[in-house]
Design a protein around this motif. Structure first.
Motif, PDB file in Angstrom:
ATOM      1  N   TRP A  59       8.675  14.229  -4.356  1.00 51.88           N
ATOM      2  CA  TRP A  59       9.751  13.389  -4.858  1.00 51.88           C
ATOM      3  C   TRP A  59      11.087  14.143  -4.783  1.00 51.88           C
ATOM      4  O   TRP A  59      11.264  15.200  -5.377  1.00 51.88           O
ATOM      5  CB  TRP A  59       9.464  12.965  -6.297  1.00 51.88           C
ATOM      6  CG  TRP A  59      10.469  11.983  -6.823  1.00 51.88           C
ATOM      7  CD1 TRP A  59      11.570  12.254  -7.570  1.00 51.88           C
ATOM      8  CD2 TRP A  59      10.448  10.568  -6.615  1.00 51.88           C
ATOM      9  NE1 TRP A  59      12.252  11.097  -7.846  1.00 51.88           N
ATOM     10  CE2 TRP A  59      11.580  10.043  -7.280  1.00 51.88           C
ATOM     11  CE3 TRP A  59       9.598   9.695  -5.944  1.00 51.88           C
ATOM     12  CZ2 TRP A  59      11.882   8.689  -7.282  1.00 51.88           C
ATOM     13  CZ3 TRP A  59       9.895   8.342  -5.956  1.00 51.88           C
ATOM     14  CH2 TRP A  59      11.019   7.850  -6.615  1.00 51.88           C
ATOM     15  N   GLY A  60      12.004  13.560  -3.998  1.00 50.24           N
ATOM     16  CA  GLY A  60      13.335  14.127  -3.891  1.00 50.24           C
ATOM     17  C   GLY A  60      13.432  15.433  -3.127  1.00 50.24           C
ATOM     18  O   GLY A  60      14.496  16.065  -3.111  1.00 50.24           O
ATOM     19  N   ASP A  61      12.345  15.865  -2.462  1.00 52.44           N
ATOM     20  CA  ASP A  61      12.372  17.172  -1.802  1.00 52.44           C
ATOM     21  C   ASP A  61      11.498  17.167  -0.547  1.00 52.44           C
ATOM     22  O   ASP A  61      10.547  17.946  -0.431  1.00 52.44           O
ATOM     23  CB  ASP A  61      11.895  18.247  -2.782  1.00 52.44           C
ATOM     24  CG  ASP A  61      12.436  19.630  -2.431  1.00 52.44           C
ATOM     25  OD1 ASP A  61      13.013  19.768  -1.334  1.00 52.44           O
ATOM     26  OD2 ASP A  61      12.274  20.546  -3.244  1.00 52.44           O
ATOM     27  N   PRO A  62      11.805  16.306   0.420  1.00 52.16           N
ATOM     28  CA  PRO A  62      10.965  16.239   1.620  1.00 52.16           C
ATOM     29  C   PRO A  62      10.981  17.526   2.437  1.00 52.16           C
ATOM     30  O   PRO A  62       9.989  17.864   3.095  1.00 52.16           O
ATOM     31  CB  PRO A  62      11.569  15.066   2.406  1.00 52.16           C
ATOM     32  CG  PRO A  62      12.974  14.946   1.909  1.00 52.16           C
ATOM     33  CD  PRO A  62      12.933  15.341   0.470  1.00 52.16           C
ATOM     34  N   ASP A  63      12.081  18.262   2.414  1.00 47.06           N
ATOM     35  CA  ASP A  63      12.132  19.514   3.173  1.00 47.06           C
ATOM     36  C   ASP A  63      11.145  20.538   2.609  1.00 47.06           C
ATOM     37  O   ASP A  63      10.483  21.261   3.373  1.00 47.06           O
ATOM     38  CB  ASP A  63      13.549  20.097   3.147  1.00 47.06           C
ATOM     39  CG  ASP A  63      14.534  19.245   3.933  1.00 47.06           C
ATOM     40  OD1 ASP A  63      14.071  18.455   4.797  1.00 47.06           O
ATOM     41  OD2 ASP A  63      15.745  19.350   3.683  1.00 47.06           O
ATOM     42  N   ALA A  84       0.825  -1.205   0.000  1.00 39.32           N
ATOM     43  CA  ALA A  84       0.000   0.000   0.000  1.00 39.32           C
ATOM     44  C   ALA A  84       0.853   1.246   0.000  1.00 39.32           C
ATOM     45  O   ALA A  84       0.444   2.298  -0.523  1.00 39.32           O
ATOM     46  CB  ALA A  84      -0.923  -0.007   1.224  1.00 39.32           C
ATOM     47  N   ASP A  85       2.065   1.172   0.559  1.00 40.84           N
ATOM     48  CA  ASP A  85       2.908   2.360   0.684  1.00 40.84           C
ATOM     49  C   ASP A  85       3.865   2.536  -0.481  1.00 40.84           C
ATOM     50  O   ASP A  85       4.602   3.511  -0.534  1.00 40.84           O
ATOM     51  CB  ASP A  85       3.698   2.285   2.000  1.00 40.84           C
ATOM     52  CG  ASP A  85       4.186   3.646   2.460  1.00 40.84           C
ATOM     53  OD1 ASP A  85       3.369   4.596   2.462  1.00 40.84           O
ATOM     54  OD2 ASP A  85       5.368   3.766   2.819  1.00 40.84           O
ATOM     55  N   ASP A  86       3.874   1.615  -1.448  1.00 36.90           N
ATOM     56  CA  ASP A  86       4.747   1.761  -2.610  1.00 36.90           C
ATOM     57  C   ASP A  86       4.248   2.895  -3.506  1.00 36.90           C
ATOM     58  O   ASP A  86       3.041   2.992  -3.793  1.00 36.90           O
ATOM     59  CB  ASP A  86       4.779   0.469  -3.426  1.00 36.90           C
ATOM     60  CG  ASP A  86       5.671  -0.593  -2.794  1.00 36.90           C
ATOM     61  OD1 ASP A  86       6.524  -0.226  -1.958  1.00 36.90           O
ATOM     62  OD2 ASP A  86       5.499  -1.781  -3.130  1.00 36.90           O
ATOM     63  N   PRO A  87       5.150   3.755  -4.011  1.00 36.84           N
ATOM     64  CA  PRO A  87       4.724   4.806  -4.943  1.00 36.84           C
ATOM     65  C   PRO A  87       4.182   4.202  -6.233  1.00 36.84           C
ATOM     66  O   PRO A  87       4.768   3.265  -6.790  1.00 36.84           O
ATOM     67  CB  PRO A  87       6.006   5.599  -5.204  1.00 36.84           C
ATOM     68  CG  PRO A  87       6.899   5.289  -4.049  1.00 36.84           C
ATOM     69  CD  PRO A  87       6.584   3.869  -3.675  1.00 36.84           C
ATOM     70  N   ALA A  88       3.062   4.752  -6.684  1.00 33.41           N
ATOM     71  CA  ALA A  88       2.483   4.337  -7.965  1.00 33.41           C
ATOM     72  C   ALA A  88       2.857   5.315  -9.073  1.00 33.41           C
ATOM     73  O   ALA A  88       3.166   4.920 -10.192  1.00 33.41           O
ATOM     74  CB  ALA A  88       0.962   4.233  -7.858  1.00 33.41           C
ATOM     75  N   PHE A  89       2.812   6.605  -8.754  1.00 34.87           N
ATOM     76  CA  PHE A  89       3.192   7.597  -9.756  1.00 34.87           C
ATOM     77  C   PHE A  89       3.619   8.880  -9.073  1.00 34.87           C
ATOM     78  O   PHE A  89       3.318   9.118  -7.898  1.00 34.87           O
ATOM     79  CB  PHE A  89       2.051   7.877 -10.745  1.00 34.87           C
ATOM     80  CG  PHE A  89       0.809   8.497 -10.150  1.00 34.87           C
ATOM     81  CD1 PHE A  89       0.693   9.879 -10.004  1.00 34.87           C
ATOM     82  CD2 PHE A  89      -0.263   7.701  -9.753  1.00 34.87           C
ATOM     83  CE1 PHE A  89      -0.455  10.444  -9.469  1.00 34.87           C
ATOM     84  CE2 PHE A  89      -1.411   8.261  -9.227  1.00 34.87           C
ATOM     85  CZ  PHE A  89      -1.515   9.640  -9.074  1.00 34.87           C
ATOM     86  N   ILE A  90       4.370   9.685  -9.818  1.00 34.69           N
ATOM     87  CA  ILE A  90       4.683  11.037  -9.394  1.00 34.69           C
ATOM     88  C   ILE A  90       4.141  11.982 -10.457  1.00 34.69           C
ATOM     89  O   ILE A  90       4.108  11.656 -11.651  1.00 34.69           O
ATOM     90  CB  ILE A  90       6.192  11.241  -9.172  1.00 34.69           C
ATOM     91  CG1 ILE A  90       6.989  10.907 -10.431  1.00 34.69           C
ATOM     92  CG2 ILE A  90       6.677  10.417  -8.016  1.00 34.69           C
ATOM     93  CD1 ILE A  90       8.488  11.082 -10.258  1.00 34.69           C
ATOM     94  N   LEU A  91       3.670  13.136 -10.014  1.00 31.83           N
ATOM     95  CA  LEU A  91       3.025  14.067 -10.940  1.00 31.83           C
ATOM     96  C   LEU A  91       3.328  15.487 -10.497  1.00 31.83           C
ATOM     97  O   LEU A  91       3.135  15.841  -9.326  1.00 31.83           O
ATOM     98  CB  LEU A  91       1.513  13.835 -10.961  1.00 31.83           C
ATOM     99  CG  LEU A  91       0.701  14.714 -11.921  1.00 31.83           C
ATOM    100  CD1 LEU A  91       1.107  14.437 -13.371  1.00 31.83           C
ATOM    101  CD2 LEU A  91      -0.787  14.452 -11.740  1.00 31.83           C
ATOM    102  N   ALA A  92       3.813  16.294 -11.432  1.00 32.04           N
ATOM    103  CA  ALA A  92       4.114  17.685 -11.121  1.00 32.04           C
ATOM    104  C   ALA A  92       2.821  18.473 -10.962  1.00 32.04           C
ATOM    105  O   ALA A  92       1.833  18.228 -11.655  1.00 32.04           O
ATOM    106  CB  ALA A  92       4.976  18.303 -12.220  1.00 32.04           C
ATOM    107  N   THR A  93       2.820  19.419 -10.021  1.00 29.90           N
ATOM    108  CA  THR A  93       1.675  20.314  -9.893  1.00 29.90           C
ATOM    109  C   THR A  93       1.529  21.098 -11.180  1.00 29.90           C
ATOM    110  O   THR A  93       2.477  21.248 -11.949  1.00 29.90           O
ATOM    111  CB  THR A  93       1.847  21.263  -8.701  1.00 29.90           C
ATOM    112  OG1 THR A  93       3.106  21.948  -8.841  1.00 29.90           O
ATOM    113  CG2 THR A  93       1.844  20.506  -7.395  1.00 29.90           C
TER     114      THR A  93
END
Length: 872
Positions: free
Chosen positions: A469-473, A244-253
């Protein structure tokens, strides 16, 4: 509410309360809507305030619920997808056929080395192959990053690099407005510009080219779509066992800000959220033919073209091209031909179709439609009325709702799938189940009902991203640290007495003018009230006197042409809707507005254009030409400004004009000024109303009524203080400088006299100013003794007899010695005083126009002429 609506609201409120009181139990029940290869242990797990997981221990896969589950359940022959384009092509796949195609593509991905956790960029139009690619990527546990196939090479390069994609899947061209758009050259330029790390380029070949021209870079291996899928024949297309916690997709705003953020959505929480909201809000079911007119490049396309409709088991329509191509009948033709039952569109699309009129949809059989939902921006009330009432004759509901890329699915709306609640045009509806929403001030304190503030969500919900993605801060800083106490939605809003939410625009786009806060949506909706307006975009621009004024960009409906007269009508319409506080600094006519394909007006671009600045990254914009068009419109407005017009408010005349604009509806005042000018044989400058007014003409016109030399500094300053206009310090300073130039004398009076000297009356004040004035007047004692309430009472008891006139004169502090103008019986002066006019402040020419009454008892009609002369 009617009885049925009241019961429906009680039922919804109980359902909503349960979602907040027992969130774990509530969301575990919602999770039963999808299939799990291993059920979750619980709904929610939170390590710290901004670190959380949904459905820990659960294992599921988006592709499994979208395809395998239906085929295994005996519905493989049901039509899954209808792919259409503006050229008239139509292709279909049943669930079994789509599963076969997706499995082949999944095997092909594995054959070229793509595995779990790898990122694949999809740069394709909304076509059948793009959807197959999306499903194949999540099927094998890889992660797709769909980039809207309209972005330029720079935006594509940035997204490929940010995601770290090893593979790019594209088409050589797409269809838009009857043209073939070259995508392959854009891909080639993106790779040339440094999008390194790409090993394979898969191309859906529609034209003659397969490979982009090389600029000397190390080219990835290029393979055609058919050859690519052939690699999957007999290969491993099986489902990956994703958690359930695996990323399915990333999408830019979608790009209303200059630097896009890459939102991460996961197999479990995202899937539960879009499925539950699809049922609760849209009533999405297996018998639907569902058409979302969005694009797969946006979150709506992900959730409600692809995943949620397929998980629900219905037929989904994917459309490539412009909605009004080849003609304005296109969307209505599709609804009729495919027997569409549900439509999901954007306010931008509705306003586009409005341009062509309701005669177009009325040519088609739309009886299959059961509901229409809109999102992207606020569905302005005029657009809602057109679609709900004029197109569908109130037969089906047209429902607005609100969500973001970061939320995955709806968070505010009308729970149509649970029970239809009353629609309030212009409102996004109620907070949806599990969404604990509150409107707060900048410090995080809740504001009062009806008060505008910033929308905050107190707790996470399954669709909400937990990182960038790549920017948790940046995720923490942008969403959780901006305002304490919750997730920062970023929109300004207020909640009414029924709990309905009204969004006013982005919080950083609120226009602050003279102490008032105007939402961009409010002003744009006011423009749309004029029948000539198809679309409007507004932004705030600096103004020394008020802090900010409005810069407006207006696109007209067919059959209307730009003109100064139409501009005056538009300004009057906005003032009629919002009051004089809506001060329009400029109004420009454009053919199109700069906006993203997800339907959001790029107001930061409008602001940059209005201020003649670089708009920055416009890679997400639908039509870059609209930026230059808006820029040219602003230049035209600047070139047409009447010479001598004052904008900074530094002169006495400019101060008077701006004071009028803050307190008064200028339209009736303008009519009075024009009448006065005619009576004096004076010609007014063309286009003098509102902000196009040459200040000297205002003074000339107003001087027919008011002797400005007897308006004192003390009185005006007192008026500003008592009315509490909330002017910014620079504006107050500018007013102070102007007042110092005014002649002083010892006859200064209180605030009311200053207002009367300016010819104001409560009937033309804004509601807010009128309320404040009433409180002020309750404290003011005219002539040092008589409460204003007495004068009001005297006027109410005004009768055509001398005693009443004298009482009115006394109550308003008017005495014959001070009036300086008395007729043989004194009634005219007293009567004028009863209506709030100090005759001593009138010019001799105006004094002479007072009616002289010879009869001992003048009629009410005679005195009404005084009112008409001085108040209208």
């Amino acid at each position: 509410m009617v009885v049925g609506a009241t019961e429906a609201r009680r039922g919804y409120d109980a359902f909503y309360r349960r979602s907040l009181e027992d969130p774990d139990g509530f969301w575990m029940e919602a999770a039963e809507m999808i299939g799990w290869t291993q059920p979750p242990e619980r709904a929610f797990e939170q390590a710290e305030a901004q670190t959380f997981r949904w459905f820990p221990g659960g294992r599921t896969n988006l592709a499994f619920n979208a395809l395998d589950r239906h085929v295994a359940g005996g519905r493989g022959g049901h039509l899954a997808i209808i792919a259409l384009d503006e050229r008239g092509d139509r292709r279909t796949r049943t669930y079994a056929q789509l599963l076969q195609s997706v499995s082949e593509a999944a095997a092909a991905l594995r054959a070229i080395g793509v595995g779990r956790g790898d990122r694949v960029t999809i740069y394709m139009p909304t076509c059948l192959e793009a959807i197959i690619a999306m499903l194949a990527i999540v099927r094998i546990g890889a992660i797709h990053s769909v980039v809207f196939a309209g972005f330029g090479a720079g935006a594509l390069r940035d997204r490929i690099e940010a995601s770290g994609s090893r593979v790019v899947i594209t088409a050589d061209l797409t269809y838009r407005k009857g043209k073939e758009i070259d995508l392959l050259s854009i891909v080639g330029a993106a790779l040339d510009e440094g999008a390194g790390g790409v090993e394979h380029l898969v191309v859906l070949q529609r034209g003659e080219r397969l490979s982009p021209a090389s600029g000397g870079r190390a080219s990835p291996q290029t393979i055609g779509w058919n050859d690519f899928t052939a690699k999957g024949a007999g290969g491993d297309g099986s489902l990956a066992d994703t958690s359930a916690d695996d990323p399915a997709f990333i999408l830019a705003t979608s790009g209303t800000t200059a630097r896009p953020k890459l939102a991460v959505h996961r197999h479990g929480g995202y899937q539960v959220h879009i499925t539950a909201m699809g049922r609760w809000v849209f009533d999405l079911g297996a018998d639907d033919v569902w058409w979302s007119s969005s694009d797969i490049g946006w979150v709506v396309g992900h959730g409600y073209i692809v995943y949620a409709p397929l998980i629900a088991g219905c037929t989904t329509i994917a459309y490539e091209g412009a909605l009004d191509e080849p003609d304005a009948d296109q969307p209505w033709r599709i609804i009729e031909a495919e027997r569409v039952t549900g439509v999901f569109t954007s306010p931008t699309a509705v306003r586009l179709l409005m341009r062509y009129g309701e005669e177009v949809p009325r040519r088609h059989d739309l009886a299959s439609v059961r509901r229409i939902v809109c999102a992207g921006e606020v569905l302005n009330a005029p657009a809602w009325e057109w679609l709900q009432q004029r197109v569908f004759d109130d037969r089906v509901p047209v429902i607005d709702h609100m969500w973001q890329t970061e939320t995955g699915g709806p968070i505010f709306g009308n729970p149509y799938g649970l029970d239809m609640l009353p629609i309030k045009p212009g409102s996004a509806g109620l907070p949806l189940p599990g969404i604990e929403a509150v409107v707060v001030d900048a410090a995080g304190a809740p504001v009062a009902t009806g008060e505008k503030g910033i929308m905050l969500i107190r707790r996470p919900f399954p669709g909400l991203i937990s990182t960038l993605w790549g920017d948790p801060d940046r995720y923490r800083a942008d969403y959780w640290d901006r305002i304490p106490g919750g997730y920062y939605v970023g929109d300004a809003a207020h909640v009414d007495e029924d709990g309905y939410v009204w969004f006013a625009g982005r919080a950083d786009e609120i226009i602050k003018t003279a102490g008032h806060r105007l939402g961009t949506i409010e002003v744009e909706t006011a423009f749309l009230r004029h029948p000539a307006v198809a679309e409007a975009g507004v932004t705030g621009i600096p103004d020394e006197l008020r802090g900010e004024v409005i810069a407006a960009f207006v696109a007209l409906r067919g059959g209307h042409e730009p003109s100064e007269e139409l501009k005056r009508q538009l300004l009057a319409t906005v003032r009629g809707e919002l009051g004089p506080v809506a001060v329009i600094g400029s109004c420009s006519f454009v053919a199109t507005l700069p906006k993203t394909r997800s339907g959001k007006i790029m107001r930061r671009v409008l602001k940059a254009v209005a201020l003649d600045r670089d708009p920055g990254d416009i890679s997400t914009i639908e039509d870059e030409g609209s930026v230059e068009e808006a820029r040219q419109a602003v230049a035209d407005v600047r070139a047409s400004v009447v010479p001598g017009q004052v904008s900074a408010g530094r002169t006495v005349d400019a101060v008077f004009f701006d004071l009028f604009g803050t307190l008064v509806d200028l339209e009736p005042l303008a009519a009075a000024c024009e009448a006065a000018a005619r009576s004096r044989g004076t010609e007014l400058a063309a286009g003098w109303r509102a902000r196009q007014l040459e200040i000297s003409w205002l003074r000339t016109a107003m001087s027919a009524f008011v002797d400005f030399d007897q308006v004192t500094s003390d009185a005006l300053d007192a008026a500003l203080d008592e009315l509490d206009l909330g002017l910014a310090p620079p504006a107050r300073q500018a007013l102070g400088r102007a007042f110092e130039e005014l002649p002083l004398h010892a006859n200064a009076r209180a605030s009311l006299d200053a207002l009367r000297a300016l010819g104001l009356r409560t009937g033309v004040l804004t509601n807010a100013a009128r309320g404040t004035l009433q409180r002020v007047l309750a404290r003011i004692r005219l002539n040092g003794a008589v409460d204003h309430a007495l004068s009001v009472d005297a006027v109410r008891r005004f009768k055509p007899d001398p005693a009443a006139y004298r009482l009115a004169a006394e109550a308003t502090g008017l005495e014959a010695e001070r009036i300086g103008f008395v007729t043989s019986n004194g009634w005219d002066a007293a009567g004028a005083g009863a209506f709030g006019f100090r005759v001593a402040w009138l010019q001799p020419t105006s004094r002479a126009r007072l009616p002289r009454v010879g009869a001992p008892e003048p009629t009410v009609a005679t005195w009404q002429s005084v009112v008409d002369l001085f108040r209208d």
